[in-house]
Design a protein around this motif. Structure first.
Motif, short mmCIF file in Angstrom:
data_model
loop_
_atom_site.label_atom_id
_atom_site.label_comp_id
_atom_site.label_asym_id
_atom_site.label_seq_id
_atom_site.Cartn_x
_atom_site.Cartn_y
_atom_site.Cartn_z
N GLU A 677 23.88 30.33 -13.17
CA GLU A 677 22.95 32.02 -14.19
C GLU A 677 24.71 32.45 -13.56
N LEU A 681 26.19 35.12 -16.75
CA LEU A 681 26.86 36.33 -15.86
C LEU A 681 28.14 37.01 -15.90
N ASN A 688 25.31 40.96 -22.81
CA ASN A 688 25.20 40.58 -21.39
C ASN A 688 25.90 42.64 -20.02
N LEU A 695 25.58 42.64 -11.78
CA LEU A 695 24.68 41.43 -12.87
C LEU A 695 26.01 41.00 -13.66
N ARG A 696 26.89 41.54 -13.68
CA ARG A 696 27.85 40.94 -14.64
C ARG A 696 29.05 40.09 -14.13
#
Ligand code: MTE
Ligand code: LUZ
Ligand code: MOS
Length: 699
Positions: A677, A681, A688, A695-696
């Motif tokens: 994950e 990200l 994304n 969250l990046r």
């Protein structure tokens, strides 16, 4: 109804940031008022031997940082990083059997790295004196530090039941109960401010704080923090270095020893700030490492002298043996021609301090019986958990007597054979028990030497062709009839180690075990899935007592480290309940995760730093951190994906303008584990790009 329980849920502290916010730290140095943390510092121009005062040194460090900040040839980086813990996942969960005997005797058979602590706790809860309690362990189905202390409490519960019922009681924990209750590797947080010289790439100064999550009790959390602060520079000489270590008191299960014992966490924080500094200058971590490696006679931040140039030696060796420069170019070429699959290459070093940081623990004993058939029964303080300790110790006894390995037997570890022992831990099992056994054998051989000579002469005279075991058997029999003691009792305490925490100076470690690795990975930037294409390792084990065992230890430690840095993640819910209680939710490495091309080699040089048993070095934990090369290789692959994206932005393919300071966009924080994950990200792409900033993988 006899009992009515009234309770309410109180707010819980579960994470390190919550503990910091609440100043929830364990008092580390009882007796020293106000000491809620460890402190080590060395500054250039500092007079060794002078009483270091934390306040004074802290102030000097701040002044130094301030003056460095103003210099155009200096780059300062600041940041923080988190590292999660790890479940031991020994194949055999905690297990123990307690059998009451006559006269209040009690026999405790358990899966433990620590028979003496088991005996002590059983004595305390039953009220029986220790001479009535025999605590033994034949072998464990793995310990990995998880049975250094936590197994002992379980034996105590079982002993209470056995005493009460006067019946043998056996307990083996279910996997979920074991995972839930017995504690894991400590998660850590590090925060740092580091100054690097733009021209020379010298690391000029570092000011670091580390925090570990102890859980509800201290258990071994203080020595774990000690080992972390001792490893906070890993392999680099930083002439101005200050580190503070905090042990956070939280409402999670109590965390404990796990292979590496705070060392990997300290070294991970070190490599993270080194990488940050490198990226800020637009160079690689390897460029910075190679300019800053310790040299012989350098002093660490706790005043210990580096005794060899092994780090430079392994570095040079690795660069050619691993074909580093050529493969780096190949990786760059691969990345230039592949959009969604990226490769990464990275090197990691480790310099692991060998000895328990608590000096008194560096002791061991052995009891050796020679029988009249020329066979030896060896008992020693160490326990067998799959690391091959009994094989190594048996080899020591066999070679001391010149006997074949089959003439030596080790049956079990028991407190009635060798008493007052320390846990088998800190990778010094063979160093300590091997030496104690060597000494015990020496005692017998000294008493036996005349008899051996006589038997050899007699055999020669008779022109008899007899093997060594027959000679030893005849000598032992003759010695017995001459009323000579055929039992040896050896004791060994590691010489020269001592540490003074008030001064922050001393020699906590007898020597260092060095290693270097290089990993090449392939990352699918669209899913975060990854594979280790190739991993190379050179580990310094001195003169190996048993290369087959040592190579196995290196492979095992690396693979376990790979789980730590890329796969394994303990997840708690917001009330502190553990979600990851078994293999369904918690993933340890499996066959597919092992490097596809795995090349382990041993340095093959005797331990010249200090005297150890047959010039060997401990091996169990030191190579674990080498798996961080997988982590940093994955991070490099993510950088490659981000570079493509940055170019796309610059070309106008995407709207968002790149940040002004290129170093800002360049370095990014990657916490451990580098799970799929997180890696997904971290790889910027148009998809994304629409996610919220946090969250990046940008921070
Ligand atoms: N290897 C196996 N197979 N199983 C284990 O439980 N524990 C590790 C390491 N290797 C372990 C292992 C840990 S945490 C330590 S400290 C050392 O072995 C302990 O053994 P030694 O001191 O004899 O090396
Ligand atoms: N256990 C311990 C250890 O009690 N002290 C140590 O220094 C240590 N180091 C590594 C592993 N276990
Ligand atoms: Mo190992 S963590 O020293 O048992």
């Amino acid at each position: 109804m006899e009992v009515r329980v009234e309770y309410e849920d109180l707010p819980a502290i579960l994470s390190i940031p919550e503990a910091i916010a609440a100043s929830s730290f364990f008092d580390l140095r009882p007796g020293l008022p106000g000491r809620d943390h460890l402190h080590l510092c060395r500054l250039e121009g500092d007079v060794d031997g002078e009483m270091p005062k934390e306040e004074r040194e802290g102030e000097r460090m701040e002044l130094l940082m301030g003056s460095l900040e103003g210099r155009s040839d200096i780059q300062i980086v600041e940041g923080e990083v988190f590292m999660k813990g790890q479940e031991h996942f020994y194949l055999e969960t905690n297990a123990c059997r307690v059998e009451p005997g006559e006269n209040d005797e009690m026999t405790v058979t358990s899966s433990t790295q620590n028979p003496s602590k088991t005996q002590k706790l059983v004595s305390e809860v039953t009220g029986l004196p220790r001479h009535k309690i025999v605590s033994k362990c034949k072998r464990m189905g793995g310990g990995f530090g998880g049975k250094e202390t936590r197994s002992c409490f379980i034996a105590a519960y079982v002993a209470i039941a056995a005493q009460h019922l006067q019946k043998p009681i056996r307990l083996m924990m279910d996997r979920d109960t074991d995972m839930l209750s017995s504690g894991q590797r400590h998660s850590f947080m590090g925060s740092y401010k580091v100054a690097i010289n733009r021209n020379t790439l010298r690391l000029e100064a570092a000011d670091v704080r580390v925090y570990n999550n102890a859980g509800w009790s201290t258990d071994l959390s203080v020595p774990v923090c000690e080992r972390a602060v001792f490893h906070i520079e890993n392999a680099c000489m930083i002439s101005n270095l200050q580190v503070r270590g905090f042990v956070c008191k939280t409402n999670t299960p109590s965390n404990t020893a796990f292979r590496g014992f705070g060392g990997p966490q300290g070294m991970f924080i070190a490599e993270t700030y080194i990488e940050h500094a490198a990226k800020a200058l637009g160079v690689s971590r390897e460029d910075v490492l190679s300019r800053n490696l310790y040299r012989q006679n350098d002093l660490t931040h706790y005043g210990m002298r580096i005794q060899t140039d092994t780090l430079h030696e392994v570095w040079g060796k690795a660069m050619t043996q691993f074909d580093f420069e050529k493969r780096k170019k190949e990786v760059e070429a691969f990345n230039a021609s592949n959009r969604f699959v990226k490769r990464g290459l990275a090197v990691s070093l480790s310099k692991f301090g060998m000895s328990f940081t608590k000096t008194f623990m560096n002791q061991s004993g052995a009891l050796v019986h020679l029988y009249q058939d020329g066979t030896l029964l060896v008992s020693h303080a160490g326990t067998e958990m799959g690391q091959g300790l009994h094989t190594k110790v048996a080899q020591v006894a066999a070679s001391r007597f010149g006997l074949p390995l089959s003439a030596v037997y080790i049956s079990e570890t028991s407190t009635d054979k060798v008493a007052n022992t320390q846990p088998t831990a800190a990778s010094v099992g063979a160093d300590l028990a091997g030496m104690a056994t060597f000494i015990a054998c020496g005692q017998i051989l000294e008493r036996l030497s005349d008899f051996v000579e006589t038997e050899e002469r007699k055999a020669k005279e008779k022109r008899e062709n007899v093997d060594r075991q027959t000679i030893i058997a005849r000598a032992a029999t003759a010695a017995h009839f001459a009323r000579v003691n055929l039992t040896g009792q050896g004791f060994y305490a590691t010489p020269d180690v001592a540490f003074d925490w008030q001064r922050g100076r001393g020699r906590p470690f007898y020597y260092f075990a060095h290693g270097i690795s290089c990993s090449e990975v392939q990352l699918d930037t669209l899913t975060g899935d990854h594979a280790v294409i190739r991993a190379d390792i050179i580990q310094d084990v001195g003169s190996s007592l048993n290369p087959a065992i040592d190579v196995g230890q290196v492979e095992g430690a690396f693979t376990q480290g790979l789980g730590l840095f890329t796969l394994e993640e303990t997840v708690f819910n917001d009330k502190g309940g553990m979600f990851t209680k078994g293999p369904g939710a918690y993933k340890i490495p499996s066959f597919g995760d092992i490097p596809h091309d795995f090349r382990v080699s041993l340095l093959g040089k005797p331990n010249t730093e200090v005297e150890t048993v047959y010039s060997s070095k401990g091996v169990g934990e030191p190579p674990l951190f080498l798996a961080s090369s997988v982590f940093f290789a994955l991070k490099n692959a993510a950088y490659a994906a981000r570079r493509d994206h940055t170019e796309a932005m610059t070309n106008g393919a995407l709207k968002e303008a790149p940040a002004k300071d290129p170093t800002d966009t360049w370095h990014f924080r990657l916490d451990s584990p580098a799970s799929s994950e997180k890696l997904r990200l971290a790889c910027w792409d148009p998809l994304n790009h629409s996610l919220p900033e946090e969250l990046r993988g940008r921070s």
